[in-house]
Scaffold this motif. Structure first.
Motif, PDB file in Angstrom:
ATOM      1  N   ASN A  91      -8.952  35.609 -94.840  1.00  0.00           N
ATOM      2  CA  ASN A  91      -9.743  34.529 -95.432  1.00  0.00           C
ATOM      3  C   ASN A  91     -11.193  34.960 -95.627  1.00  0.00           C
ATOM      4  O   ASN A  91     -11.763  35.687 -94.795  1.00  0.00           O
ATOM      5  CB  ASN A  91      -9.707  33.287 -94.544  1.00  0.00           C
ATOM      6  N   VAL A  92     -11.766  34.533 -96.710  1.00  0.00           N
ATOM      7  CA  VAL A  92     -13.180  34.794 -96.983  1.00  0.00           C
ATOM      8  C   VAL A  92     -13.857  33.485 -97.376  1.00  0.00           C
ATOM      9  O   VAL A  92     -13.202  32.533 -97.801  1.00  0.00           O
ATOM     10  CB  VAL A  92     -13.362  35.834 -98.116  1.00  0.00           C
ATOM     11  N   ASP A  93     -15.165  33.457 -97.229  1.00  0.00           N
ATOM     12  CA  ASP A  93     -15.963  32.295 -97.636  1.00  0.00           C
ATOM     13  C   ASP A  93     -16.654  32.594 -98.959  1.00  0.00           C
ATOM     14  O   ASP A  93     -17.364  33.596 -99.090  1.00  0.00           O
ATOM     15  CB  ASP A  93     -17.019  31.971 -96.578  1.00  0.00           C
ATOM     16  N   VAL A  94     -16.436  31.729 -99.917  1.00  0.00           N
ATOM     17  CA  VAL A  94     -17.099  31.838-101.219  1.00  0.00           C
ATOM     18  C   VAL A  94     -18.181  30.762-101.280  1.00  0.00           C
ATOM     19  O   VAL A  94     -17.880  29.562-101.251  1.00  0.00           O
ATOM     20  CB  VAL A  94     -16.099  31.659-102.376  1.00  0.00           C
ATOM     21  N   THR A  95     -19.430  31.196-101.346  1.00  0.00           N
ATOM     22  CA  THR A  95     -20.560  30.269-101.369  1.00  0.00           C
ATOM     23  C   THR A  95     -21.208  30.269-102.748  1.00  0.00           C
ATOM     24  O   THR A  95     -21.585  31.331-103.267  1.00  0.00           O
ATOM     25  CB  THR A  95     -21.616  30.656-100.314  1.00  0.00           C
ATOM     26  N   THR A  96     -21.310  29.101-103.336  1.00  0.00           N
ATOM     27  CA  THR A  96     -21.938  28.942-104.649  1.00  0.00           C
ATOM     28  C   THR A  96     -23.257  28.203-104.472  1.00  0.00           C
ATOM     29  O   THR A  96     -23.303  27.135-103.853  1.00  0.00           O
ATOM     30  CB  THR A  96     -21.022  28.165-105.604  1.00  0.00           C
ATOM     31  N   THR A  97     -24.339  28.783-105.000  1.00  0.00           N
ATOM     32  CA  THR A  97     -25.683  28.234-104.811  1.00  0.00           C
ATOM     33  C   THR A  97     -26.357  28.022-106.159  1.00  0.00           C
ATOM     34  O   THR A  97     -26.342  28.904-107.018  1.00  0.00           O
ATOM     35  CB  THR A  97     -26.540  29.189-103.953  1.00  0.00           C
ATOM     36  N   ASN A  98     -26.960  26.844-106.323  1.00  0.00           N
ATOM     37  CA  ASN A  98     -27.694  26.494-107.544  1.00  0.00           C
ATOM     38  C   ASN A  98     -29.192  26.554-107.265  1.00  0.00           C
ATOM     39  O   ASN A  98     -29.685  25.869-106.348  1.00  0.00           O
ATOM     40  CB  ASN A  98     -27.319  25.093-108.009  1.00  0.00           C
ATOM     41  N   THR A 131     -26.956  29.817-111.210  1.00  0.00           N
ATOM     42  CA  THR A 131     -25.902  29.564-110.228  1.00  0.00           C
ATOM     43  C   THR A 131     -25.210  30.884-109.915  1.00  0.00           C
ATOM     44  O   THR A 131     -24.766  31.591-110.822  1.00  0.00           O
ATOM     45  CB  THR A 131     -24.868  28.556-110.754  1.00  0.00           C
ATOM     46  N   THR A 132     -25.156  31.228-108.629  1.00  0.00           N
ATOM     47  CA  THR A 132     -24.518  32.460-108.192  1.00  0.00           C
ATOM     48  C   THR A 132     -23.456  32.154-107.145  1.00  0.00           C
ATOM     49  O   THR A 132     -23.554  31.160-106.418  1.00  0.00           O
ATOM     50  CB  THR A 132     -25.529  33.447-107.590  1.00  0.00           C
ATOM     51  N   SER A 133     -22.438  33.005-107.083  1.00  0.00           N
ATOM     52  CA  SER A 133     -21.405  32.903-106.052  1.00  0.00           C
ATOM     53  C   SER A 133     -21.348  34.214-105.287  1.00  0.00           C
ATOM     54  O   SER A 133     -21.419  35.297-105.883  1.00  0.00           O
ATOM     55  CB  SER A 133     -20.036  32.607-106.678  1.00  0.00           C
ATOM     56  N   SER A 134     -21.230  34.138-103.962  1.00  0.00           N
ATOM     57  CA  SER A 134     -21.132  35.322-103.119  1.00  0.00           C
ATOM     58  C   SER A 134     -19.942  35.183-102.188  1.00  0.00           C
ATOM     59  O   SER A 134     -19.527  34.072-101.840  1.00  0.00           O
ATOM     60  CB  SER A 134     -22.416  35.531-102.320  1.00  0.00           C
ATOM     61  N   VAL A 135     -19.394  36.336-101.786  1.00  0.00           N
ATOM     62  CA  VAL A 135     -18.212  36.364-100.931  1.00  0.00           C
ATOM     63  C   VAL A 135     -18.569  37.075 -99.631  1.00  0.00           C
ATOM     64  O   VAL A 135     -19.169  38.155 -99.644  1.00  0.00           O
ATOM     65  CB  VAL A 135     -17.037  37.095-101.618  1.00  0.00           C
ATOM     66  N   GLU A 136     -18.191  36.469 -98.513  1.00  0.00           N
ATOM     67  CA  GLU A 136     -18.390  37.104 -97.218  1.00  0.00           C
ATOM     68  C   GLU A 136     -17.208  36.780 -96.320  1.00  0.00           C
ATOM     69  O   GLU A 136     -16.434  35.859 -96.596  1.00  0.00           O
ATOM     70  CB  GLU A 136     -19.692  36.626 -96.571  1.00  0.00           C
ATOM     71  N   GLY A 137     -17.073  37.561 -95.234  1.00  0.00           N
ATOM     72  CA  GLY A 137     -16.002  37.309 -94.284  1.00  0.00           C
ATOM     73  C   GLY A 137     -16.143  35.952 -93.635  1.00  0.00           C
ATOM     74  O   GLY A 137     -17.209  35.325 -93.649  1.00  0.00           O
TER      75      GLY A 137
END
Length: 231
Positions: A91-98, A131-137
Motif C-alpha cells: 500500500n502507498v499513500d497518494v497525496t494531492t495538494t492544491n 495541483t500536484t500528486s505525490s506517492v510515498e510509503g
C-alpha cells in the motif's frame, strides 16, 4: 497580458535590496489566510500559507514593494495498492495538494518607523494555481518517491493592500504587521479542487478542471524587520 515570471520578480527584489542602504530597507514576513471571493468561493472554502517580501524607501513615506507567497487551498490523501499482481500487496499513500504561488511588485505609501504607521499600496504580478500528486510509503516516516503535476495555470494578477505597522520595543526595528489585501486573478483561471480527480470503474483517472475567476482576499499577520528611523 502575460504574467510576470517568478525569476524576473526575484531578480527585481534582489536588485532593489542591493542598491538601497540598510536604513531604507525592510523585510515583511508572515502568515496569510486567503478568503475566496465570488465564483472562487463556490468551490474553495479557505486557503492558508505564508509570504515575505521587500520594502525599499523611494522618498519620504513612498516605497517600492515586492512580495512572494504560497498558500494551500486543499489537500487529500488516499491509500491505494502500488499496482497489480504482487504489487497489490504493497500500500502507498497518494497525496494531492492544491496550491497558489504568487508574487508582485509595486508601490506602497507608508514606511515602517518608530510610530504606529498605516500603509496602503498596489502591485501587479502573477498567480500560479497548481495541483500536484505525490506517492510515498504507508509508513509515516517515508519520503515521497514519485510526483507529478496534475494541473497548472499562471495568470496576471493585480493586488490592492492596506495595513498597520505596530512598533515592538524601544528601537522600533521590529514591527507587528497586520494587513489585508485583495487580489484580482484574471478573467478565467483553470484549477482543481478536492473531488476533481476521480477514478472510473476501470481504474482510469479522470481529471475535471474548473475554470472561473479566482479572486482572493487575504488577511496577513506577521512582522516587518527593518525600516529604521524616519529620515
Amino acid at each position: 497580458m502575460r504574467p510576470i515570471r517568478p525569476a524576473a520578480l526575484a531578480a527585481a527584489l534582489l536588485f532593489a535590496a542591493q542598491t538601497a542602504d540598510a536604513q531604507n530597507v525592510a523585510f515583511p514576513i508572515g502568515l496569510q489566510v486567503g478568503i475566496p471571493q465570488g465564483a472562487f468561493a463556490e468551490n474553495v472554502d479557505i486557503a492558508g500559507g505564508f509570504g515575505g517580501g521587500l520594502l525599499v524607501r523611494i522618498a519620504g513615506p513612498l516605497a517600492f514593494r515586492g512580495d512572494l507567497g504560497v498558500m494551500i487551498y486543499g489537500s487529500e490523501t488516499r491509500r491505494v495498492p502500488l499496482g497489480g499482481g504482487a504489487l497489490g500487496l504493497i500500500n502507498v499513500d497518494v497525496t494531492t495538494t492544491n496550491t497558489i504561488f504568487g508574487g508582485g511588485i509595486g508601490a506602497q505609501l507608508g514606511m515602517p518607523g518608530e510610530r504606529l504607521t498605516p500603509y496602503l499600496g498596489g502591485m501587479i504580478g502573477f498567480s500560479s494555481f497548481t495541483t500536484t500528486s505525490s506517492v510515498e510509503g504507508s509508513n509515516s516516516d517515508n519520503q515521497p518517491f514519485a510526483s507529478s503535476t496534475n494541473s497548472s495555470d499562471g495568470v496576471f494578477a493585480k493586488t490592492a493592500l492596506a495595513g498597520l505597522y505596530i512598533p515592538v520595543g524601544k528601537t522600533g526595528n521590529v514591527k507587528f504587521d497586520l494587513g489585508v489585501r485583495y487580489t484580482w486573478n484574471g478573467e478565467k483561471v483553470r484549477y482543481l479542487t478536492e473531488g476533481d480527480i476521480v477514478e472510473d470503474g476501470a481504474g482510469n483517472v479522470i481529471i475535471t478542471p474548473r475554470e472561473t475567476r479566482a479572486d482572493l482576499m487575504t488577511v496577513m499577520i506577521g512582522v516587518t524587520i527593518g525600516g529604521g528611523k524616519k529620515p
